[in-house]
Design an enzyme around this catalytic site. Structure first.
Site, PDB file in Angstrom:
ATOM      1  N   GLY A 246       2.796   8.901 -32.734  1.00  0.00           N
ATOM      2  CA  GLY A 246       2.200   8.131 -32.512  1.00  0.00           C
ATOM      3  C   GLY A 246       1.101   7.167 -33.220  1.00  0.00           C
ATOM      4  CD  GLU A 284       7.112  10.468 -26.028  1.00  0.00           C
ATOM      5  OE1 GLU A 284       8.109  10.902 -25.179  1.00  0.00           O
ATOM      6  OE2 GLU A 284       7.558  11.337 -26.988  1.00  0.00           O
ATOM      7  CB  CYS A 353     -23.769  30.083 -25.491  1.00  0.00           C
ATOM      8  SG  CYS A 353     -25.179  29.610 -24.165  1.00  0.00           S
ATOM      9  CE1 TYR A 382      -4.001  14.108 -25.443  1.00  0.00           C
ATOM     10  CE2 TYR A 382      -4.210  12.594 -27.037  1.00  0.00           C
ATOM     11  CZ  TYR A 382      -3.588  13.557 -26.399  1.00  0.00           C
ATOM     12  OH  TYR A 382      -2.068  13.644 -26.734  1.00  0.00           O
TER      13      TYR A 382
HETATM   14  C1  PLP Z   1       1.470  14.151 -26.918  1.00  0.00           C
HETATM   15  C2  PLP Z   1       2.458  13.246 -27.337  1.00  0.00           C
HETATM   16  C3  PLP Z   1       2.679  12.180 -26.658  1.00  0.00           C
HETATM   17  C4  PLP Z   1       1.502  11.080 -27.285  1.00  0.00           C
HETATM   18  O1  PLP Z   1       0.498  11.657 -28.492  1.00  0.00           O
HETATM   19  P1  PLP Z   1      -0.513  10.694 -28.975  1.00  0.00           P
HETATM   20  O2  PLP Z   1      -0.641  11.007 -30.284  1.00  0.00           O
HETATM   21  O3  PLP Z   1      -1.685  11.127 -28.341  1.00  0.00           O
HETATM   22  O4  PLP Z   1       0.283   9.095 -29.058  1.00  0.00           O
HETATM   23  C5  PLP Z   1       3.824  11.708 -27.202  1.00  0.00           C
HETATM   24  N1  PLP Z   1       5.255  12.183 -26.602  1.00  0.00           N
HETATM   25  C6  PLP Z   1       5.074  13.928 -26.806  1.00  0.00           C
HETATM   26  C7  PLP Z   1       6.625  14.054 -26.391  1.00  0.00           C
HETATM   27  C8  PLP Z   1       4.006  14.153 -26.593  1.00  0.00           C
HETATM   28  O5  PLP Z   1       4.238  15.611 -26.507  1.00  0.00           O
END
Ligand code: PLP
Length: 432
Positions: A246, A284, A353, A382
């Site tokens: 991403g 994605e 803590c 997240y």
């Molecule tokens: C975590 C993940 C993403 C998303 O990643 P980001 O850095 O949040 O955009 C996309 N594809 C797969 C397979 C992932 O595991």
């Protein structure tokens, strides 16, 4: 009187698009004043700019479609696994990535069309695969023989699958020093993928429609993409390529992640160069889709000047685990005085803590005082995902704000729910 704006105009691009500062200096998200939300829903509280989130989803969807007609944006839902977010993503025409039964149940419950759901995972259980097959989800991303064996036992009709590949190149480093990514726990090296694809040819139900390649973050150049696709060319040409990896996000005014346009230009230019002409490109995004639309609100419980100035809030790594896991550098703001220039440099700390429970090192804050509401910008991704019960913290609520109205999306966990997981003396004696 004109609204005064943020004390630092550069905050405009860190905070949600529909963040504004009232004439009295109070921060609003989607037209809702943060201190009022904090009072109504309690803190810590994840606050989402709903129209900002929708706008970002559309920008992704339309931006990709304009550049490559046969394409799809999937919401990587692990970044914000909230039922309302799945429903909004589906309403905005996005596909949905899930990586387990819990996320799959949320996606199905949201009303997302099953055919637009993709199931990932390197350790899928039989139960998850059965749920996915029963629901008729669109794509299962296979991560090895175990997935095939289980699907063999489950399938009674065709199922589209992608094969997750370790492309054998690590895009972040020059080829000469690349480890080849072979140590990734996800996916199959090319020779194993090849054997699996050959074995699945003619399978009565499993249809390999394409490949899933994760090529790391910050894909900005055509070159790593070209290398990755080049590497998998010997597997043949496929109708679908899911290119994970991403775009980054700006958490601080000093950060300068590439723009969405630059990222989409790069990935679609690369796709045009190297993918088969009519293949479908799937991306994605998670973080870059949701992070900026969310802020986290805290109440200041303690201000003290000892070895340093400490501003302690009622949350911490129980609701913002990323600060400890990934050294995140978030931008704080006193929501009651958003237009006031900071006069205090403080350690903004949480209440858990752990000395690692530092939300912001050297936070610049305007006259912080007990009872103030402090927000951390760009915490839409997240934060909720990683929320936990450290020190008995309750998982926070999530509220969506839009044009002055707030809607609860996740109820704050209650102490009854928290205690209810445990098998205690009223049900089971632990005395001996
Ligand atoms: C975590 C993940 C993403 C998303 O990643 P980001 O850095 O949040 O955009 C996309 N594809 C797969 C397979 C992932 O595991």
């Amino acid at each position: 009187m004109a609204a005064p704006g943020f004390h630092d105009p550069r905050f405009e691009r860190i905070f949600p698009p529909n963040a504004s500062v009232r004439t009295d200096g109070v921060l609003e998200i989607g037209g809702c004043a943060l201190p009022e939300l904090a009072a109504e829903y309690g803190t810590p509280l994840y606050v989402i700019d709903e129209l900002g989130l929708r706008e970002r989803m559309r920008a992704y969807r339309d931006g990709l479609a304009a550049r490559r007609p046969n394409s799809q944006v999937a919401f990587a839902s692990k970044s914000f696994p909230v039922l309302a977010a799945y429903a909004i993503a589906a309403a905005e025409g996005l596909a949905i990535d899930v990586a387990g039964a819990g996320e799959l149940l949320l996606a199905l419950e949201s009303g997302a069309p099953p055919e637009l759901i993709h199931l990932h995972g390197n350790a899928k259980s039989e139960e998850e695969l059965a749920l996915a097959v029963d629901a008729g989800i669109g794509t299962i991303v296979l991560d090895g023989e175990a997935d095939v064996e289980r699907l063999d036992a489950l399938l009674t009709r065709p199922q589209d699958v992608l094969i997750r590949i370790i492309p054998g190149v690590d895009p972040r480093v020059p080829r000469a020093i690349s480890t080849g990514g072979e140590r990734s726990k996800f996916g199959l090296p090319i020779p194993q993928a090849k054997a699996l694809i050959e074995r699945l040819e003619g399978h009565p139900f499993i249809t390999v429609v394409g490949l899933h390649l994760h090529i790391g973050s910050q894909v900005l150049e055509v070159e790593p993409f070209e290398r990755a696709v080049e590497a998998v060319r010997e597997l043949g040409e496929f109708p679908v390529y899911n290119i994970g990896g991403g775009l980054g996000v700006d958490y601080h005014v000093r950060h300068a992640a590439p723009t969405l346009d630059a990222y989409l230009d790069a990935i679609t230019a690369a796709a045009t160069c190297v993918l088969p002409a009519h293949s479908r490109l799937i991306i994605e995004p998670g973080r870059s889709l949701v992070a900026r639309s969310g802020v986290t609100a805290y109440r200041v419980n303690n201000v003290k000047r000892t070895g340093a100035t400490f501003v302690a809030v009622d949350g911490g790594l129980a609701d913002q685990l990323n600060v400890a896991l990934m050294d995140m550098e978030f931008t704080p703001l006193v929501a009651d005085r958003a237009s006031t220039r900071p006069d205090t440099v403080a350690q903004l700390v949480g209440r858990q803590c752990e000395s690692g429970d530092l939300l912001v090192d050297r936070a610049e804050l305007a006259a912080p005082a007990t009872g103030d509401t402090i927000v951390l910008a760009a915490t839409g991704a997240y934060g909720y995902t990683l929320s936990n019960n450290y020190n008995g913290a309750l998982k926070p609520a999530v509220v969506f704000c839009r044009e002055g109205e707030s809607r609860l999306a996740v109820r704050r966990q209650t102490y009854a729910e928290f205690l209810g997981h445990h098998v205690g003396p009223s049900q089971q004696s632990w005395a001996s």
